[in-house]
Scaffold this motif. Structure first.
Motif, PDB file in Angstrom:
ATOM      1  N   UNK A  63      13.822  36.340  11.510  1.00  0.00           N
ATOM      2  CA  UNK A  63      13.950  37.613  12.212  1.00  0.00           C
ATOM      3  C   UNK A  63      12.563  38.228  12.261  1.00  0.00           C
ATOM      4  N   UNK A  64      12.180  38.743  13.410  1.00  0.00           N
ATOM      5  CA  UNK A  64      10.851  39.328  13.584  1.00  0.00           C
ATOM      6  C   UNK A  64      10.980  40.802  13.943  1.00  0.00           C
ATOM      7  N   UNK A  65      10.040  41.592  13.426  1.00  0.00           N
ATOM      8  CA  UNK A  65       9.953  43.021  13.757  1.00  0.00           C
ATOM      9  C   UNK A  65       8.507  43.343  14.079  1.00  0.00           C
ATOM     10  N   UNK A  66       8.315  44.037  15.186  1.00  0.00           N
ATOM     11  CA  UNK A  66       6.985  44.473  15.594  1.00  0.00           C
ATOM     12  C   UNK A  66       6.864  45.965  15.312  1.00  0.00           C
ATOM     13  N   UNK A  67       5.854  46.331  14.537  1.00  0.00           N
ATOM     14  CA  UNK A  67       5.601  47.724  14.182  1.00  0.00           C
ATOM     15  C   UNK A  67       4.365  48.214  14.925  1.00  0.00           C
ATOM     16  N   UNK A  85      10.979  37.645   8.657  1.00  0.00           N
ATOM     17  CA  UNK A  85      11.858  37.452   7.504  1.00  0.00           C
ATOM     18  C   UNK A  85      12.643  36.172   7.762  1.00  0.00           C
ATOM     19  N   UNK A  86      12.439  35.204   6.897  1.00  0.00           N
ATOM     20  CA  UNK A  86      12.978  33.861   7.117  1.00  0.00           C
ATOM     21  C   UNK A  86      14.460  33.775   6.771  1.00  0.00           C
ATOM     22  N   UNK A  87      15.180  33.013   7.588  1.00  0.00           N
ATOM     23  CA  UNK A  87      16.606  32.792   7.396  1.00  0.00           C
ATOM     24  C   UNK A  87      16.890  31.432   6.787  1.00  0.00           C
ATOM     25  N   UNK A 125      15.014  31.341   2.102  1.00  0.00           N
ATOM     26  CA  UNK A 125      15.806  32.329   2.815  1.00  0.00           C
ATOM     27  C   UNK A 125      15.561  33.710   2.198  1.00  0.00           C
ATOM     28  N   UNK A 126      15.212  34.687   3.036  1.00  0.00           N
ATOM     29  CA  UNK A 126      14.972  36.055   2.581  1.00  0.00           C
ATOM     30  C   UNK A 126      13.505  36.389   2.364  1.00  0.00           C
ATOM     31  N   UNK A 127      12.643  35.370   2.258  1.00  0.00           N
ATOM     32  CA  UNK A 127      11.205  35.633   2.110  1.00  0.00           C
ATOM     33  C   UNK A 127      10.649  36.216   3.404  1.00  0.00           C
ATOM     34  N   UNK A 128       9.595  37.009   3.278  1.00  0.00           N
ATOM     35  CA  UNK A 128       8.990  37.580   4.477  1.00  0.00           C
ATOM     36  C   UNK A 128       7.473  37.465   4.434  1.00  0.00           C
ATOM     37  N   UNK A 143       2.847  38.199   1.710  1.00  0.00           N
ATOM     38  CA  UNK A 143       4.102  37.468   1.500  1.00  0.00           C
ATOM     39  C   UNK A 143       4.925  38.269   0.503  1.00  0.00           C
ATOM     40  N   UNK A 144       6.085  38.698   0.919  1.00  0.00           N
ATOM     41  CA  UNK A 144       6.974  39.500   0.074  1.00  0.00           C
ATOM     42  C   UNK A 144       6.244  40.689  -0.553  1.00  0.00           C
ATOM     43  N   UNK A 145       5.366  41.307   0.218  1.00  0.00           N
ATOM     44  CA  UNK A 145       4.661  42.507  -0.219  1.00  0.00           C
ATOM     45  C   UNK A 145       3.349  42.282  -0.935  1.00  0.00           C
TER      46      UNK A 145
END
Length: 181
Positions: A63-67, A85-87, A125-128, A143-145
């Motif tokens: 899932x991708x989000x553009x800010x 955010x990886x599925x 799964x769930x990593x971003x 990666x994950x903040x």
């Protein structure tokens, strides 16, 4: 004969009350969860402009989000951040190879595999991953903040981000949704 009904005060009750107060205090200090994020530190009023799910053979990959600042329209010359955010789980080698392959397919200059290896780790799964350009020639990755690296080379922002936001992406619909169009 039944034992007398004696109630003992719980030893855990004061600990839980202290923990509850600490969580409440922390929530008041960090409104909306963005206060300590790289987005809030690097973009003025980061808001989601658009989001989309990238699929391969119909299966969701991320899932991708553009800010953008205040949710303003996307502009290569303005600040922005892209969060994936990886599925599903993906090996480091596959992330690097697919990134390089896509940059080559688009005719863009590429970093070396060693440079990307410092930036990209395997994901579950769930990593971003969050990518925030720092001008046209530098991109910071988290990666994950946690910051993983900074890629620096002439034109790297457009070369890398075109994988997701360019005019020749794998999915025009994905890119339009990401740009809020």
């Amino acid at each position: 004969m039944a034992p007398p009904n004696r109630s003992r005060p719980s030893l855990l009750r004061p600990i839980f009350e202290l923990l509850r107060q600490a969580i409440l205090a922390l929530a008041m200090v960090l409104p909306c969860g963005l206060a300590a994020s790289p987005l809030a530190e690097r973009l003025d009023d980061p808001k989601v402009l658009g989001s989309s799910t990238f699929r391969f053979l119909g299966l969701p990959v991320y899932d991708a989000r553009l800010y953008t600042p205040g949710g303003a329209p996307f502009d290569w010359n303005q600040e922005f951040g892209l969060k994936l955010t990886y599925r599903k789980s993906i090996a480091q080698k596959a992330l690097i190879k697919s990134t390089l392959d896509e940059m080559v397919r688009q005719g863009n200059p590429t970093p070396t595999a060693d440079q990307l290896q410092a930036c990209f780790q395997a994901v579950s799964k769930g990593d971003s991953y969050l990518a925030i350009p720092e001008g046209p020639d530098k991109i910071g990755f988290w990666r994950n903040g946690s910051r993983t690296c900074t890629l620096s080379s002439p034109g790297i922002t457009r070369a890398f981000m075109s994988i997701f936001l360019g005019s020749n992406t794998r999915s025009a619909n994905f890119t339009r949704q990401l740009k809020g169009q």
